[in-house]
Write a protein that holds these residues in place. Structure first.
Motif, PDB file in Angstrom:
ATOM      1  N   LEU A 297     -11.564  -4.411 -13.524  1.00 30.41           N
ATOM      2  CA  LEU A 297     -10.121  -4.347 -13.741  1.00 30.41           C
ATOM      3  C   LEU A 297      -9.434  -3.540 -12.645  1.00 30.41           C
ATOM      4  N   GLU A 298     -10.072  -2.450 -12.214  1.00 31.86           N
ATOM      5  CA  GLU A 298      -9.494  -1.662 -11.120  1.00 31.86           C
ATOM      6  C   GLU A 298      -9.410  -2.480  -9.841  1.00 31.86           C
ATOM      7  N   GLU A 299     -10.460  -3.246  -9.563  1.00 34.23           N
ATOM      8  CA  GLU A 299     -10.452  -4.092  -8.360  1.00 34.23           C
ATOM      9  C   GLU A 299      -9.385  -5.168  -8.471  1.00 34.23           C
ATOM     10  N   GLN A 300      -9.211  -5.722  -9.675  1.00 31.75           N
ATOM     11  CA  GLN A 300      -8.163  -6.722  -9.865  1.00 31.75           C
ATOM     12  C   GLN A 300      -6.785  -6.126  -9.647  1.00 31.75           C
ATOM     13  N   ASP A 301      -6.586  -4.904 -10.142  1.00 31.43           N
ATOM     14  CA  ASP A 301      -5.301  -4.228  -9.931  1.00 31.43           C
ATOM     15  C   ASP A 301      -5.055  -3.987  -8.445  1.00 31.43           C
ATOM     16  N   GLN A 302      -6.124  -3.565  -7.735  1.00 31.17           N
ATOM     17  CA  GLN A 302      -5.983  -3.322  -6.300  1.00 31.17           C
ATOM     18  C   GLN A 302      -5.661  -4.603  -5.547  1.00 31.17           C
ATOM     19  N   LEU A 303      -6.340  -5.692  -5.927  1.00 32.41           N
ATOM     20  CA  LEU A 303      -6.062  -6.981  -5.279  1.00 32.41           C
ATOM     21  C   LEU A 303      -4.646  -7.450  -5.585  1.00 32.41           C
ATOM     22  N   SER A 304      -4.238  -7.250  -6.846  1.00 33.77           N
ATOM     23  CA  SER A 304      -2.878  -7.639  -7.223  1.00 33.77           C
ATOM     24  C   SER A 304      -1.854  -6.838  -6.430  1.00 33.77           C
ATOM     25  N   GLU A 305      -2.161  -5.542  -6.237  1.00 37.38           N
ATOM     26  CA  GLU A 305      -1.259  -4.694  -5.455  1.00 37.38           C
ATOM     27  C   GLU A 305      -1.195  -5.159  -4.004  1.00 37.38           C
ATOM     28  N   LEU A 306      -2.363  -5.517  -3.454  1.00 37.41           N
ATOM     29  CA  LEU A 306      -2.398  -5.970  -2.065  1.00 37.41           C
ATOM     30  C   LEU A 306      -1.603  -7.248  -1.858  1.00 37.41           C
ATOM     31  N   THR A 307      -1.565  -8.116  -2.858  1.00 38.08           N
ATOM     32  CA  THR A 307      -0.825  -9.371  -2.716  1.00 38.08           C
ATOM     33  C   THR A 307       0.678  -9.144  -2.776  1.00 38.08           C
ATOM     34  N   ARG A 308       1.098  -7.928  -3.169  1.00 35.38           N
ATOM     35  CA  ARG A 308       2.524  -7.659  -3.303  1.00 35.38           C
ATOM     36  C   ARG A 308       3.028  -6.615  -2.308  1.00 35.38           C
ATOM     37  N   ILE A 309       2.167  -6.132  -1.441  1.00 32.11           N
ATOM     38  CA  ILE A 309       2.548  -5.097  -0.486  1.00 32.11           C
ATOM     39  C   ILE A 309       2.428  -5.643   0.927  1.00 32.11           C
ATOM     40  N   ASP A 310       3.437  -5.369   1.735  1.00 30.46           N
ATOM     41  CA  ASP A 310       3.391  -5.759   3.141  1.00 30.46           C
ATOM     42  C   ASP A 310       2.436  -4.807   3.872  1.00 30.46           C
ATOM     43  N   PRO A 311       1.391  -5.328   4.518  1.00 35.03           N
ATOM     44  CA  PRO A 311       0.382  -4.438   5.114  1.00 35.03           C
ATOM     45  C   PRO A 311       0.899  -3.599   6.278  1.00 35.03           C
ATOM     46  N   LEU A 312       1.918  -4.066   6.987  1.00 35.21           N
ATOM     47  CA  LEU A 312       2.415  -3.314   8.139  1.00 35.21           C
ATOM     48  C   LEU A 312       3.251  -2.120   7.727  1.00 35.21           C
ATOM     49  N   THR A 313       4.178  -2.339   6.794  1.00 32.93           N
ATOM     50  CA  THR A 313       5.148  -1.293   6.458  1.00 32.93           C
ATOM     51  C   THR A 313       4.818  -0.541   5.164  1.00 32.93           C
ATOM     52  N   GLY A 314       3.955  -1.112   4.324  1.00 29.28           N
ATOM     53  CA  GLY A 314       3.608  -0.444   3.078  1.00 29.28           C
ATOM     54  C   GLY A 314       4.637  -0.596   1.989  1.00 29.28           C
ATOM     55  N   ILE A 315       5.659  -1.415   2.187  1.00 29.86           N
ATOM     56  CA  ILE A 315       6.647  -1.667   1.137  1.00 29.86           C
ATOM     57  C   ILE A 315       6.391  -3.049   0.541  1.00 29.86           C
ATOM     58  N   ALA A 316       7.206  -3.430  -0.435  1.00 30.04           N
ATOM     59  CA  ALA A 316       7.009  -4.719  -1.100  1.00 30.04           C
ATOM     60  C   ALA A 316       7.144  -5.868  -0.107  1.00 30.04           C
ATOM     61  N   ASN A 317       6.392  -6.949  -0.348  1.00 29.30           N
ATOM     62  CA  ASN A 317       6.493  -8.125   0.508  1.00 29.30           C
ATOM     63  C   ASN A 317       7.437  -9.161  -0.107  1.00 29.30           C
ATOM     64  N   ARG A 318       7.524 -10.315   0.538  1.00 25.77           N
ATOM     65  CA  ARG A 318       8.458 -11.362   0.074  1.00 25.77           C
ATOM     66  C   ARG A 318       8.109 -11.829  -1.345  1.00 25.77           C
ATOM     67  N   ARG A 319       6.818 -11.917  -1.635  1.00 30.24           N
ATOM     68  CA  ARG A 319       6.414 -12.382  -2.960  1.00 30.24           C
ATOM     69  C   ARG A 319       6.918 -11.448  -4.057  1.00 30.24           C
ATOM     70  N   GLN A 320       6.725 -10.141  -3.865  1.00 27.35           N
ATOM     71  CA  GLN A 320       7.186  -9.203  -4.880  1.00 27.35           C
ATOM     72  C   GLN A 320       8.706  -9.158  -4.942  1.00 27.35           C
ATOM     73  N   PHE A 321       9.347  -9.346  -3.796  1.00 28.05           N
ATOM     74  CA  PHE A 321      10.814  -9.395  -3.786  1.00 28.05           C
ATOM     75  C   PHE A 321      11.320 -10.529  -4.662  1.00 28.05           C
ATOM     76  N   ASP A 322      10.772 -11.726  -4.469  1.00 30.15           N
ATOM     77  CA  ASP A 322      11.215 -12.886  -5.258  1.00 30.15           C
ATOM     78  C   ASP A 322      10.973 -12.660  -6.747  1.00 30.15           C
ATOM     79  N   GLU A 323       9.794 -12.129  -7.099  1.00 31.82           N
ATOM     80  CA  GLU A 323       9.474 -11.910  -8.512  1.00 31.82           C
ATOM     81  C   GLU A 323      10.393 -10.859  -9.123  1.00 31.82           C
TER      82      GLU A 323
END
Length: 477
Positions: A297-323
């Motif tokens: 579950l922790e790994e799933q949370d981390q993966l879910s977080e990675l899919t919503r964070i822009d790796p360069l800036t560390g803020i939300a990405n387009r996907r999280q913005f739309d949601e």
């Protein structure tokens, strides 16, 4: 070279028996102690820096237990002159040698240390119950004929069990894990054949004959495979994905099942210990499953977080913005509260990239993201990288004045922000970083859609850029 060493070992063993027949028994004991000891040293050497180090160490421990069994044989026969060729202590060591191997088959270095600790405790429980079961048929000094037969049957079951599961793990593993399990599988199959031959056809023959060379074979093979050069074992193919997943999912059952089987073997003779074994097996598997599930579950949370964070800036990405925009829209509409959207574009970003390089451009994007996080501090606000050099800020439950004031604060803060050193040092006069901001605002959300707010914010941004950049423009829906 390892193969040549193994051949030389067998040759020396055979020559010793032929040249010194009067001391053949003692010499054979020494060679039979040296062979598993050599295998233990080879496995220990191989464990240095190996991805499957725990497995090689377990193999080394198993070889040391087998060495102890043969050493016990020699002491009882040559020093204490015991007529029984296989005393009970030797029987115990030969049985326990399989416990570390079972541990190596059941656990994985990918598991967290608490899970591996539980596997180790289960392995110790298996070893203890094996101890109890073994001395149901033997004492420390000897074993009855019936007891020896029962123990031989137990050896056969244990050896088949280890060999079969080692082959399955071999077929399901990949990379260095495949190399380890291939080594273990080949050793286990050779040991199974050797033990069956010695126990069932040579049981009445004392040590000191050429048949003893057969006992050397599995240990010398293991040593040779453990000492193989890295280049000779580099190409290890990947296993079929489905088979690998099935075996990985089922391997945690191996140690509890082994403990359950051993507990069942002593149920009639040691009911209390058998009951404790059943309880430990079930509790160990339960705790292990909980720990594994928590880690998953922790790994799933981390993966879910990675899919919503822009790796360069560390803020939300387009996907999280739309949601987030869709998620916040409905509550704001029901509460008839206003919402604002800020679209922010870095001015002349392409020229900055062309002049100073992409690393400098990335540094500037990180600076802008940092300013946005410092300014939009409400827990309900969302700062996101919208794409490329564009950023966005969602401001639910806000007024038009509040949105305009925040946008101007952001614009001024970025203009005052010191540029990254890599950019500033290469400019004369010093370069400045500016942004254009389009503010879209809607006072009543009822009957409207988020796309409409996006449209007016985008139009405001276009107006700011067309009007000379480094400014804030506002449009109201």
């Amino acid at each position: 070279m390892p193969i040549l060493v193994a051949i030389a070992f067998l040759t020396c063993h055979a020559l010793a028996l032929a040249l010194f027949p009067d001391h053949a028994k003692l010499l054979s004991y020494l060679f039979l102690i040296a062979a598993p000891l050599l295998a233990a040293l080879a496995c220990a050497w191989r464990s240095r820096g190996d991805p499957v180090a725990h497995g090689w160490i377990a193999l080394a421990l198993g070889m040391l237990l087998w060495t102890a069994g043969m050493a016990s044989n020699m002491v009882m026969a040559m020093v204490l002159a015991n007529a029984n060729p296989t005393p009970g202590l030797s029987m115990l060591c030969y049985v326990l040698y399989g416990v570390p191997l079972t541990y190596a088959l059941a656990t994985s270095p990918r598991e967290a240390w608490p899970v591996r600790l539980i596997d180790a405790l289960l392995a110790l429980a298996v070893g203890y119950l094996f101890f109890v079961h073994t001395f149901s048929f033997a004492t420390l000094s000897n074993a009855s004929d019936e007891g020896v037969e029962r123990l031989r049957l137990m050896f056969d079951i244990e050896n088949v069990f280890i060999a079969a599961f080692a082959v399955v793990r071999w077929l399901a593993a990949g990379g260095e894990h495949r190399v380890f399990f291939r080594t273990l599988a080949i050793f286990a199959l050779l040991y199974l054949a050797t033990a069956a031959y010695i126990n069932h056809t040579q049981s009445d023959v004392d040590y000191g004959t050429l048949a003893d060379l057969v006992i050397d074979l599995p240990f010398l093979t293991l040593a040779a495979m453990a000492l193989r050069p890295a280049a000779a074992r580099a190409d290890a193919p990947e296993a079929p994905r489905r088979l690998s997943l099935v075996v990985r999912a089922g391997s945690p059952l191996m140690m509890p099942l082994t403990l359950l089987v051993v507990s069942g073997l002593i149920l009639h003779t040691h009911a209390a210990l058998a009951t404790a074994g059943f309880a430990v097996a079930l509790l160990g598997y339960g705790v292990r499953s909980v720990l594994t599930q928590v880690r998953t579950l922790e790994e799933q949370d981390q993966l879910s977080e990675l899919t919503r964070i822009d790796p360069l800036t560390g803020i939300a990405n387009r996907r999280q913005f739309d949601e987030t925009l869709k998620r916040d829209w409905a509550p704001a509409a029901r509460g008839e509260r206003g919402m604002a959207l800020l679209l922010i574009d870095v001015d002349h970003f392409k020229q900055l990239n062309d002049r100073f390089g992409h690393p400098a451009g990335d540094a500037c994007l990180r600076e802008v993201a940092e300013v946005l996080k410092e300014c939009a501090v409400r827990s309900t606000d969302l700062v996101a990288r919208y794409g490329g050099e564009e950023f966005a800020v969602i401001l639910p439950y806000t007024s038009q004045h509040g949105a305009e004031r925040l946008a101007e604060t952001i614009r001024a803060a970025i203009e005052r922000r010191p540029l990254p050193v890599a950019v500033a040092e290469g400019t004369s006069p010093p370069a400045s970083l500016t942004v254009s901001i389009g503010v879209g605002y809607v006072a009543e959300l009822v009957g409207r859609r988020p796309e409409a707010l996006m449209g007016v914010a985008d139009g405001a941004l276009y107006e700011a850029k067309r009007g000379g950049r480094n400014r804030v423009c506002v449009r109201v829906l």
